[in-house]
Design a protein around this motif. Structure first.
Motif, mmCIF file in Angstrom:
data_model
loop_
_atom_site.group_PDB
_atom_site.id
_atom_site.type_symbol
_atom_site.label_atom_id
_atom_site.label_comp_id
_atom_site.label_asym_id
_atom_site.label_seq_id
_atom_site.Cartn_x
_atom_site.Cartn_y
_atom_site.Cartn_z
ATOM 1 N N LEU A 1 -60.978 -16.372 -3.815
ATOM 2 C CA LEU A 1 -59.721 -16.331 -4.569
ATOM 3 C C LEU A 1 -59.200 -17.723 -4.890
ATOM 4 O O LEU A 1 -58.911 -18.065 -6.047
ATOM 5 C CB LEU A 1 -58.670 -15.580 -3.752
ATOM 6 C CG LEU A 1 -58.356 -14.142 -4.135
ATOM 7 C CD1 LEU A 1 -57.297 -13.589 -3.208
ATOM 8 C CD2 LEU A 1 -57.901 -14.077 -5.574
ATOM 9 N N ILE A 2 -59.054 -18.553 -3.848
ATOM 10 C CA ILE A 2 -58.494 -19.892 -4.039
ATOM 11 C C ILE A 2 -59.421 -20.721 -4.916
ATOM 12 O O ILE A 2 -58.973 -21.440 -5.820
ATOM 13 C CB ILE A 2 -58.248 -20.589 -2.685
ATOM 14 C CG1 ILE A 2 -57.221 -19.801 -1.867
ATOM 15 C CG2 ILE A 2 -57.770 -22.021 -2.901
ATOM 16 C CD1 ILE A 2 -56.996 -20.343 -0.464
ATOM 17 N N GLY A 3 -60.741 -20.613 -4.664
ATOM 18 C CA GLY A 3 -61.687 -21.411 -5.423
ATOM 19 C C GLY A 3 -61.691 -21.082 -6.898
ATOM 20 O O GLY A 3 -61.746 -21.985 -7.749
ATOM 21 N N LEU A 4 -61.635 -19.805 -7.257
ATOM 22 C CA LEU A 4 -61.649 -19.412 -8.665
ATOM 23 C C LEU A 4 -60.390 -19.872 -9.396
ATOM 24 O O LEU A 4 -60.444 -20.307 -10.547
ATOM 25 C CB LEU A 4 -61.815 -17.896 -8.783
ATOM 26 C CG LEU A 4 -63.217 -17.352 -8.468
ATOM 27 C CD1 LEU A 4 -63.200 -15.833 -8.349
ATOM 28 C CD2 LEU A 4 -64.221 -17.800 -9.545
ATOM 29 N N ILE A 5 -59.245 -19.765 -8.710
ATOM 30 C CA ILE A 5 -58.014 -20.243 -9.339
ATOM 31 C C ILE A 5 -58.041 -21.758 -9.461
ATOM 32 O O ILE A 5 -57.634 -22.332 -10.488
ATOM 33 C CB ILE A 5 -56.780 -19.777 -8.535
ATOM 34 C CG1 ILE A 5 -56.667 -18.258 -8.578
ATOM 35 C CG2 ILE A 5 -55.509 -20.414 -9.089
ATOM 36 C CD1 ILE A 5 -55.553 -17.695 -7.735
ATOM 37 N N THR A 6 -58.532 -22.441 -8.425
ATOM 38 C CA THR A 6 -58.646 -23.903 -8.467
ATOM 39 C C THR A 6 -59.526 -24.340 -9.630
ATOM 40 O O THR A 6 -59.181 -25.279 -10.364
ATOM 41 C CB THR A 6 -59.231 -24.418 -7.135
ATOM 42 O OG1 THR A 6 -58.384 -24.024 -6.056
ATOM 43 C CG2 THR A 6 -59.372 -25.932 -7.145
ATOM 44 N N SER B 1 -55.134 -11.749 1.109
ATOM 45 C CA SER B 1 -55.947 -12.958 1.112
ATOM 46 C C SER B 1 -57.157 -12.694 1.995
ATOM 47 O O SER B 1 -57.115 -12.883 3.213
ATOM 48 C CB SER B 1 -55.144 -14.147 1.648
ATOM 49 O OG SER B 1 -55.958 -15.283 1.766
ATOM 50 N N LEU B 2 -58.246 -12.234 1.378
ATOM 51 C CA LEU B 2 -59.386 -11.734 2.149
ATOM 52 C C LEU B 2 -59.984 -12.796 3.072
ATOM 53 O O LEU B 2 -60.400 -12.489 4.196
ATOM 54 C CB LEU B 2 -60.443 -11.187 1.201
ATOM 55 C CG LEU B 2 -60.037 -9.897 0.475
ATOM 56 C CD1 LEU B 2 -61.023 -9.569 -0.635
ATOM 57 C CD2 LEU B 2 -59.954 -8.731 1.448
ATOM 58 N N MET C 1 -59.900 -11.037 -11.594
ATOM 59 C CA MET C 1 -60.206 -11.183 -10.169
ATOM 60 C C MET C 1 -59.765 -9.970 -9.356
ATOM 61 O O MET C 1 -60.134 -9.839 -8.187
ATOM 62 C CB MET C 1 -59.523 -12.444 -9.613
ATOM 63 C CG MET C 1 -60.162 -13.727 -10.100
ATOM 64 S SD MET C 1 -59.459 -15.186 -9.318
ATOM 65 C CE MET C 1 -57.990 -15.418 -10.278
ATOM 66 N N VAL C 2 -58.964 -9.090 -9.944
ATOM 67 C CA VAL C 2 -58.487 -7.909 -9.221
ATOM 68 C C VAL C 2 -59.633 -6.908 -9.060
ATOM 69 O O VAL C 2 -60.102 -6.323 -10.019
ATOM 70 C CB VAL C 2 -57.298 -7.251 -9.942
ATOM 71 C CG1 VAL C 2 -56.855 -5.991 -9.184
ATOM 72 C CG2 VAL C 2 -56.130 -8.228 -10.059
ATOM 73 N N LYS D 1 -66.929 -7.222 -0.288
ATOM 74 C CA LYS D 1 -67.336 -8.116 -1.374
ATOM 75 C C LYS D 1 -66.231 -8.270 -2.424
ATOM 76 O O LYS D 1 -66.446 -8.877 -3.472
ATOM 77 C CB LYS D 1 -68.601 -7.572 -2.051
ATOM 78 C CG LYS D 1 -69.822 -7.512 -1.142
ATOM 79 C CD LYS D 1 -70.252 -8.902 -0.683
ATOM 80 C CE LYS D 1 -71.509 -8.846 0.166
ATOM 81 N NZ LYS D 1 -71.914 -10.187 0.649
ATOM 82 N N ALA D 2 -65.070 -7.710 -2.126
ATOM 83 C CA ALA D 2 -63.953 -7.781 -3.067
ATOM 84 C C ALA D 2 -63.495 -9.228 -3.243
ATOM 85 O O ALA D 2 -63.630 -10.058 -2.339
ATOM 86 C CB ALA D 2 -62.797 -6.923 -2.576
ATOM 87 N N ILE D 3 -62.943 -9.529 -4.406
ATOM 88 C CA ILE D 3 -62.356 -10.856 -4.649
ATOM 89 C C ILE D 3 -60.861 -10.804 -4.375
ATOM 90 O O ILE D 3 -60.338 -11.551 -3.556
ATOM 91 C CB ILE D 3 -62.625 -11.314 -6.099
ATOM 92 C CG1 ILE D 3 -64.131 -11.441 -6.331
ATOM 93 C CG2 ILE D 3 -61.926 -12.653 -6.373
ATOM 94 C CD1 ILE D 3 -64.510 -11.779 -7.751
ATOM 95 N N ALA D 4 -60.167 -9.899 -5.057
ATOM 96 C CA ALA D 4 -58.727 -9.759 -4.860
ATOM 97 C C ALA D 4 -58.374 -8.289 -4.687
ATOM 98 O O ALA D 4 -58.682 -7.466 -5.543
ATOM 99 C CB ALA D 4 -57.953 -10.353 -6.037
#
Length: 705
Positions: free
Chosen positions: A177-182, A38-39, A337-338, A358-361
């Motif tokens: 991460l959380i925002g994109l899934i939300t 969880s970056l 997102m990986v 700058k990684a997302i997941a």
């Protein structure tokens, strides 16, 4: 096994070799295959660890106040030792774990060995997780996809609080991460979704799922853009998943909301809220708590007591299951997102420059895991021929009191046993203990171990004492000895059938000032009056010490110290007890009470145990009255005498007798194993604490057996 930890002292992120956890009641043991970094959260922890002491203090002003209060009562040096010990505690990283169940604890029927599961376990090759924080993975969901379960549940809980309906417009601020899934979950729920972020690559990814986007870094005004996209109405709801110290985000959320809109905070932002902005629109603002109902509830998480579905539809575990179902049915797509998949051993590819990543997941892969309950610690300490000692429990008392007090003694510290392995290994390296393990039985079966020192939570004291006595190991157990009469009776039977000794951590009687008081008061031929006041301090009701089944309450768990001290000064045994507590209908687990003690030799004792006093006042005070003489002891630092020939006062640094107690214990177990306190006295003190609780229930004096 290997586990990723963060040092708050040095800021270093480390892949540590630790003993693997054992499965226990209500838990499942999982062999990890993947875990998700969880970056956002972990970046904050890493950056906090790397910051200097002044920066750490600025970020935690509430902790600074606690330190200043402690200096006033305990002194500068003891307070600084506590602070630096606290900073020296490493933190296990990670909470998005996927793996295979390899063992099932007692009371777990939902899972079987071989199941693939997602949990909130850390970045470790093996994790032991309570059953309510574990969910089964559908067959068509890969381990890599399932690693998004917990992080997705955080966003899902924010959505549940927002209560969106089909056709509403919901803004998601911060497309990590959380925002994109939300955003994807909201889209699947039939909402019009607008995403705001400064990173164009994340916005481009959101566009693939039909999400409208706003990039403030390219000159787009978030408020004006949202109003334009909603024909001037404004957003029905705003879910904030961003991480920033700025107050702009909350202000913009209010400005872009419609009349009576809802704002939900999932991330971490500045919260200097403008009353006018919220007042004019009658906006609703709510902070979301992690994965959902049950979070931080000991009954739910640790004891496995589920909330009934008809009354609490969505718990954190049911949120886990919802995310997995959403992935299984392609309502959300997590694969894009990986950003990277890294072997555990190459963890620094992620953490080495996490601040600018700058990684997302980022996914950690676990391919070569070896299970072992024990880690041998390399030590420069000289080999000691004395019988080995095993320490059980690696909490605050062991770390801040016991091990520092034992430093320099001729103690052959052979094992330290902790439930998770991390705290025990950290202390083993610091204090030169040979083995860190999670297996209590291993120490009991080791013939070179002669003694066991138990500092666990109170409910484990009696069963561990009994096992140690049955193995003929000398026992030191931090108070209390037992939580009820049945436990005490079993300990007495085990003691009678053993060749070993028992010592309970009633350290106050070994304090230099207490020894001086005893010398001045003389033998028990003359009865005395003693008043002992414990300004114990407030502890929230949900902390384990108040749980009668785990901590036994503060009277049994802590006030027993002063029952023993008064018995020592009076040189007699308690014959009856009466306890009164504050309040109209005081409960049996009170921590505001007065105990009256009658002794065989006519002495009397009064114990005032209060939790509602000022922290600026002394924590402990003792007064003794005998033959027109008086002694007063203030906070184990100042002893004054009135009416004594040749003695008027004595001062020292705070000394509650721990070091003297451990010196005597080590000397005893290294030689003849003699008792430090007679068994009859230990039993009498313990029964007197039980009698106090019974007295409160019945409203009368209770005789002590």
């Amino acid at each position: 096994m290997k586990q990723i930890i963060q040092s708050f002292k040095t800021g270093e992120t480390i892949l540590e070799e630790l003993p693997a956890p054992k499965v226990s009641r209500g838990k499942v043991l999982i062999k990890t295959t993947k875990s998700l970094v969880s970056l956002g959260t972990e970046r904050m922890l890493v950056e906090f660890g790397k910051s200097n002491l002044i920066s750490k203090a600025r970020q935690q002003p509430d902790k600074v106040k606690m330190v200043l209060d402690k200096i006033k009562t305990d002194g500068l040096i003891p307070t600084l030792e506590t602070v630096f010990n606290k900073l020296g505690e490493p933190l296990p990283l990670g909470y998005c774990n996927v793996g295979e169940v390899i063992a099932i604890g007692e009371g777990v029927s939902e899972f079987k060995v071989g199941d693939r599961v997602a949990s909130n376990g850390g970045h470790a090759e093996f994790v032991s997780v309570p059953k309510n924080l574990v969910a089964s993975i559908p067959d068509n969901v890969t381990d890599e996809e399932a690693a998004f379960t917990v992080i997705g549940s955080i966003g899902l809980q924010g959505i549940r609080l927002c209560e969106p309906t089909i056709g509403e417009t919901i803004v998601v601020t911060g497309l990590g991460l959380i925002g994109l899934i939300t955003a994807q979950l909201l889209k699947a729920n039939g909402c019009n979704v607008i995403g705001i972020d400064f990173d164009q690559s994340k916005l481009d990814l959101a566009k693939q799922w039909g999400i409208e986007t706003i990039n403030p870094s390219q000159g787009q005004d978030p408020v004006k853009s949202v109003l334009q996209m909603t024909n001037g109405i404004g957003a029905d709801g705003v879910i904030i998943t961003a991480s920033t110290k700025s107050n702009d985000v909350i202000s913009q959320a209010a400005q872009m909301s419609r009349q009576r809109g809802r704002i939900i905070l999932v991330g971490v932002i500045g919260l200097d809220i403008s009353r006018a902005e919220f007042y004019q629109k009658e906006l609703t603002f709510q902070v979301s708590c992690s994965y959902g109902p049950g979070r931080y509830d000991e009954d739910y998480e640790s004891r496995g007591q589920d909330y009934p579905l008809p009354f609490v539809r969505w718990t954190e575990k049911r949120n886990f299951e919802t995310i997995l179902n959403s992935i299984s049915k392609s309502y959300i797509d997590v694969k894009p997102m990986v950003t990277e998949v890294v072997e555990l051993e190459d963890y620094l590819k992620i953490y080495g420059d996490i601040g600018s990543s700058k990684a997302i997941a980022s996914i950690l892969n676990y391919s070569n895991s070896n299970y072992s309950n024990n880690v041998v610690i390399e030590s420069n300490q000289p080999h000691k021929k004395n019988p080995g000692i095993a320490i059980v429990g690696a909490g605050n008392f062991t770390k801040m009191t016991m091990l520092p007090a034992m430093k320099g003694l001729t103690a052959n510290l052979k094992y330290i046993i902790s439930s998770g392995g991390l705290s025990g290994t950290t202390l083993a390296k610091k204090f030169g203990i040979e083995n860190s393990t999670t297996d209590y039985e291993a120490a009991l079966h080791d013939d070179t171990v002669g003694s066991v020192m138990i500092t666990t939570r109170h409910n484990l004291h009696a069963p561990m004492v009994i096992k140690a006595l049955e193995a003929n190991k000398n026992v030191f157990v931090e108070k209390p000895l037992a939580l009820n009469g049945d436990e005490l009776d079993k300990i007495i039977d085990a003691y009678k059938n053993s060749n070993a000794s028992i010592t309970v951590g009633f350290n106050r009687r070994f304090a230099p000032h207490a020894v001086k008081m005893k010398e001045l008061l003389g033998s028990g031929d003359n009865p005395i009056n003693v008043i002992a006041t414990m300004n114990a301090g407030f502890i929230p009701s949900d902390v384990w010490v108040h749980d009668l089944k785990v901590g036994g309450g503060r009277i049994i768990g802590e006030a027993c110290h002063f029952i023993d001290l008064i018995s020592y000064l009076a040189d007699s045994k308690v014959i009856s007890v009466c306890m009164n507590a504050m309040g109209v209908n005081p409960e049996e687990n009170t921590d505001n009470a007065t105990l009256l003690l009658k002794y065989e030799n006519g002495s009397t004792g009064v114990i005032n145990y209060f939790s509602n006093g000022s922290k600026a006042y002394s924590k402990e005070r003792v007064e003794a009255y005998s033959q027109e003489r008086t002694l007063t002891l203030d906070n184990w630092r100042k002893l004054k005498g009135f009416g004594f020939k040749g003695f008027s006062s004595a001062k020292s640094k705070m000394d509650k007798g721990h070091k003297a107690q451990f010196e005597k214990f080590v000397a005893s177990v290294n030689s003849d194993g003699a008792l430090l306190i007679e068994m009859d006295s230990l039993v009498n003190t313990t029964r007197a604490s039980f009698a106090a609780i019974e007295s409160l229930k019945k409203g009368t004096w209770i005789d002590v057996q």
